[in-house]
Design an enzyme around this catalytic site. Structure first.
Site, PDB file in Angstrom:
ATOM      1  N   SER A   1      30.052 -30.790  92.253  1.00  0.00           N
ATOM      2  CA  SER A   1      28.692 -30.584  92.744  1.00  0.00           C
ATOM      3  C   SER A   1      28.657 -30.791  94.261  1.00  0.00           C
ATOM      4  CB  SER A   1      27.721 -31.559  92.075  1.00  0.00           C
ATOM      5  OG  SER A   1      27.924 -31.547  90.689  1.00  0.00           O
ATOM      6  N   TYR A   2      29.434 -31.776  94.726  1.00  0.00           N
ATOM      7  CA  TYR A   2      29.490 -32.039  96.173  1.00  0.00           C
ATOM      8  C   TYR A   2      30.045 -30.816  96.901  1.00  0.00           C
ATOM      9  CZ  TYR A   2      30.521 -34.299 100.610  1.00  0.00           C
ATOM     10  OH  TYR A   2      30.556 -34.613 101.938  1.00  0.00           O
TER      11      TYR A   2
ATOM     12  N   LEU B   1      41.332 -32.100 105.775  1.00  0.00           N
ATOM     13  CA  LEU B   1      41.877 -30.764 105.512  1.00  0.00           C
ATOM     14  C   LEU B   1      40.734 -29.808 105.214  1.00  0.00           C
ATOM     15  CD1 LEU B   1      44.796 -31.666 103.064  1.00  0.00           C
ATOM     16  CD2 LEU B   1      45.051 -30.686 105.350  1.00  0.00           C
TER      17      LEU B   1
ATOM     18  N   GLU C   1      52.667 -29.096  98.303  1.00  0.00           N
ATOM     19  CA  GLU C   1      52.762 -30.444  97.729  1.00  0.00           C
ATOM     20  C   GLU C   1      51.420 -30.806  97.095  1.00  0.00           C
ATOM     21  OE1 GLU C   1      52.774 -33.497 101.074  1.00  0.00           O
ATOM     22  OE2 GLU C   1      52.853 -31.627 102.213  1.00  0.00           O
TER      23      GLU C   1
ATOM     24  N   LYS D   1      47.873 -32.516  96.298  1.00  0.00           N
ATOM     25  CA  LYS D   1      46.821 -33.192  97.069  1.00  0.00           C
ATOM     26  C   LYS D   1      46.390 -34.393  96.243  1.00  0.00           C
ATOM     27  CE  LYS D   1      42.479 -32.414  99.505  1.00  0.00           C
ATOM     28  NZ  LYS D   1      41.824 -33.635  99.100  1.00  0.00           N
TER      29      LYS D   1
ATOM     30  N   ARG E   1      41.574 -44.417 107.069  1.00  0.00           N
ATOM     31  CA  ARG E   1      41.354 -43.288 107.973  1.00  0.00           C
ATOM     32  C   ARG E   1      40.112 -43.496 108.839  1.00  0.00           C
ATOM     33  NH1 ARG E   1      40.500 -37.405 105.619  1.00  0.00           N
ATOM     34  NH2 ARG E   1      38.647 -38.410 104.805  1.00  0.00           N
TER      35      ARG E   1
ATOM     36  N   GLU F   1      48.630 -41.276 101.037  1.00  0.00           N
ATOM     37  CA  GLU F   1      47.498 -41.559 100.166  1.00  0.00           C
ATOM     38  C   GLU F   1      47.814 -42.762  99.275  1.00  0.00           C
ATOM     39  OE1 GLU F   1      45.210 -39.376 100.963  1.00  0.00           O
ATOM     40  OE2 GLU F   1      43.760 -39.242  99.330  1.00  0.00           O
TER      41      GLU F   1
ATOM     42  N   CYS G   1      31.296 -46.047  54.238  1.00  0.00           N
ATOM     43  CA  CYS G   1      31.021 -46.561  52.895  1.00  0.00           C
ATOM     44  C   CYS G   1      29.905 -47.611  52.905  1.00  0.00           C
ATOM     45  CB  CYS G   1      32.285 -47.163  52.295  1.00  0.00           C
ATOM     46  SG  CYS G   1      32.780 -48.696  53.120  1.00  0.00           S
TER      47      CYS G   1
ATOM     48  N   CYS H   1      38.991 -47.064  52.577  1.00  0.00           N
ATOM     49  CA  CYS H   1      37.609 -46.610  52.785  1.00  0.00           C
ATOM     50  C   CYS H   1      37.521 -45.094  52.814  1.00  0.00           C
ATOM     51  CB  CYS H   1      37.056 -47.189  54.081  1.00  0.00           C
ATOM     52  SG  CYS H   1      35.484 -46.469  54.566  1.00  0.00           S
TER      53      CYS H   1
END
Ligand code: IVH
EC number: 6.5.1.2
Length: 695
Positions: free
Chosen positions: A45-46, A91, A122, A124, A145, A179, A422, A441
């Protein structure tokens, strides 16, 4: 085959007021995101809202001076006071193959010629960016960051991040960038540790990282993992070696003892062209569900340092790298109800009923919950907005509530007072509640069902005998029926004559077709009709057992929600199936006569038929030469042509065969096909394609 884009529908902002509201919502969401709080918007949504804001700004140059879109981290990352050596950038994103090609073209324009040094591809990693400074081989400082020029000192995590050793083998001085994240396993442990300390659950692993980096005075430490995606020199040092390639920098970092993206199961790949990069993107996307950590995309970078320098940097991101976003595997939706089912071993399994939400190409309306203790730990309420995770074949699961969005009338998830099957007592001595009768059961109704006329058709094995056999401990699962001796049957039935008759019936039951034997297993969602379709499609129990969730999608009526459930339940029943095989129960489906109007059977699907490698979805009533072809006849035709019959349109679909709809309104499948660029064929055009098989 290309990876599914994350955002399929772009919003259009109609008025300046809507634009203003959108940037406020973006700002609130990204502030929460970077503060490690629960965001009021999920990633998909963002991204959709951000694209709408960007579209508005493109159409209304000047935009709002305070728009977050021009800033690193949308201007919302908590500020810090540690100056970065060089800016830590973000990015730019692309969402599909055409946009990747356009990025390559823009890069070529900047260079004045096509890229010559190739690309790297690679994962993310879906965590938080940090810069880690090594001085003389010792991890001296870890910095977030922040706004890209200044970050926060989070050195308190030193020692609890796998992949970021405190000491290197050599006394190197440099700054590694990468990360920090929680692997799925680390995340589950983190949730337990946090709950044990009375903390509220993290909504998802990424939130957990942001929160853990910021929390300097927690009485507990949570283990995280680091992978580097870059490195720069520090204090004028000569490491990493300059002038080479991105892949070489990461290789040098790895030799120094720090983990890099090349060490992840998704790897770092060097390719020559953007078309090859797209193939790698697709390959990493296909691995995603099996990775032990979350990724939200794949990063493609120009490999040559010289070309990177020539392409340069924008204010927010470098021009030489791009994030290819994958569809969100986590969305927010509302938890409406929790239903409890009693499993074969008597365990009470809760399932969340959700407002339907599109995740990773399919609609999710049910998700697994673990047990009452887990529900309580997560503090789930009916009416809560919850984060739901699903990737590939994985059964969707509810991660956590977003307490900030809890309505006033939400109530804690009610727990059952009696066994939902039951109505008997519940054994609550362990975290996983069980019916006090245990396997007994659910067993009696299952065995009665299995013995029924439409299933194994064991004449004479009614409720009373079933209960007697279970009570005597002779039957603990369906397969035990086939190991009973005539004497045991006589005892349970109360007479030698009845025992002998029952034994005859069991001998007959051993020869029933696979469809009925499969049905007798009582796997959720596989009643008589579905069991028949499965048996007809796969032919043998061995083939069904070997099928993946994706293979099951080729069976009519099995969608992405049901497929992984069938795979998981059948795998859990392995001992029962093995016992049935050992007892000599038939495990094959007899050949089916060709359906009317369809060509006669001629054995297995050809290796290289006209539909080799294609996945075909059929919708609506067939017309023309295919008139009268029902769904199973169509599926069979597709398979005979070397293709695979799919049930829902997704990025893997090659053709949608759609009869024109009566009212002229396109079907939902046709709409989906158009959105995904899937070719739509009329039944006539499809018949044309398969002419050889229909003659
Ligand atoms: S390269 C100057 N590579 O994604 C190049 N970033 O949405 C900047 N990320 O800020 C980053 N995996 O925190 C790069 N393999 C990867 C990455 C990666 C995750 C993060 C990074 C970046 C964010 C942008």
């Amino acid at each position: 085959m290309t990876a599914t884009p994350a955002v399929e529908a772009y919003l259009v902002l109609p008025t300046p007021a809507a634009y203003g509201e959108a940037i406020d919502r973006l700002r609130a969401a990204s502030r929460a995101y970077y503060a490690g709080e629960n965001s009021p918007l999920d990633d998909a949504s963002y991204d959709a809202l951000r694209l709408a804001v960007l579209a508005w700004e493109a159409a209304h140059p000047g935009g709002a001076p305070e728009s977050p879109t021009g800033l690193v981290a949308d201007g919302a990352a908590p500020e810090g006071d540690v100056a970065h050596t060089t800016r830590l950038l973000s990015l730019d994103n692309v969402f599909g193959p055409e946009q990747l090609i356009a990025w390559d073209a823009s890069l070529a324009r900047r260079l004045g010629r096509p890229v010559e040094g190739g690309f790297t591809v690679e994962p993310k990693l879906d965590g938080a960016a940090v810069a880690a400074r090594y001085r003389d081989g010792r991890l001296a400082q870890v910095v977030t960051r922040g706004d890209g020029t200044h970050g926060e000192d989070v050195s308190h995590v030193v020692g609890s991040v796998v992949g970021l050793p405190e000491l290197l083998a050599e006394p190197l001085t440099f700054e590694v960038r990468g990360e920090v994240l929680f692997t799925h396993e680390q995340f589950e442990t983190a949730q337990e540790v946090r709950a044990a300390h009375g903390g509220t659950p993290f909504a998802n692993p990424r939130n957990a990282v942001a929160g853990t980096l910021r929390a300097k005075d927690r009485p507990y430490r949570l283990e995280m993992t680091f992978w580097a995606y870059g490195a720069v020199e520090l204090d004028g040092g000569s490491f990493p070696p300059s002038g080479g390639t991105h892949a070489e920098v990461l290789a040098a970092v790895a030799r120094a003892g720090v983990r890099t993206t090349a060490d992840t199961p998704a790897g770092l790949h060097v390719v020559s062209t953007v078309a090859e990069a797209q193939e790698r993107v697709d390959a990493i996307a296909a691995l995603r569900a099996g990775l032990p950590f979350g990724i939200d995309g794949v990063v493609v970078k120009a490999n040559s340092a010289a070309e990177q320098a020539a392409a340069g940097l924008g204010s927010r991101f470098p021009y030489w790298a791009i994030a290819y976003k994958l569809s969100a595997v986590e969305r927010q939706t509302v938890l409406r109800e929790v239903v409890w089912e009693v499993g074969r071993t008597g365990v009470l399994a809760p399932t969340a009923l959700l407002d339907p939400v599109e995740i990773d190409g399919s609609t999710v309306s049910r998700a697994t919950l673990h047990n009452p203790a887990d529900i309580a730990r997560r503090g789930l309420h009916l009416g809560d907005t919850v984060t739901v995770y699903k990737a590939g074949d994985i059964i969707p699961r509810v991660q956590a509530p977003v307490p900030e969005l809890r309505p006033a009338d939400a109530v804690p998830v009610p727990l059952p007072a009696a066994c939902p099957n039951c109505a008997g007592e519940i054994d609550k001595s362990q975290e996983r509640w069980r019916c006090a009768k245990g396997a007994g059961c659910a067993l009696a109704p299952l065995v009665e069902y299995a013995a029924g006329r439409d299933v194994l058709d064991i004449d004479g094995l009614g409720r009373t005998y079933v209960r007697a056999l279970i009570d005597a401990g002779l039957v603990t699962d369906v397969a035990d029926l086939f190991t009973l001796t005539e004497e045991q049957l006589a005892l349970a039935a109360g007479s030698a004559r009845r025992g002998a008759k029952l034994a005859e019936q069991f001998a007959l039951a051993r020869t029933r077709p696979l469809s009925r034997v499969f049905c007798a297993l009582g796997i959720r969602g596989t009643g008589r009709r579905m069991s028949r379709r499965l048996a007809e499609h796969f032919g043998t129990m061995e083939a069904i057992r070997a099928a993946t969730a994706e293979d099951l999608l080729a069976v009519e009526g099995i969608g992405p929600e049901k497929a992984p459930v069938v795979v998981a339940e059948l795998a859990a029943l392995a001992p029962v199936v093995d016992k049935l095989v050992a007892a000599g129960v038939n495990m094959t489906e007899p050949e089916r006569p060709a359906p009317s109007g369809a060509p006669a059977e001629d054995g297995a699907a050809p290796e290289g038929g006209p539909l080799a490698g294609a996945t075909v979805v059929v919708t609506g009533r067939m017309t023309g030469r295919l008139d009268g072809f029902g769904r199973s006849a169509m599926n069979e035709l597709i398979e005979r042509a070397g293709g695979r019959a799919g049930s829902g349109v997704n990025a893997k679909t090659t053709y949608l065969v759609a009869a024109p709809s009566a009212g002229g309104k396109p079907s939902s499948k046709a709409v989906a096909a158009e959105k995904l660029g899937v070719r739509v064929l009329t039944p006539e055009a499809f018949a044309e394609l398969l002419a050889g098989l229909l003659d």
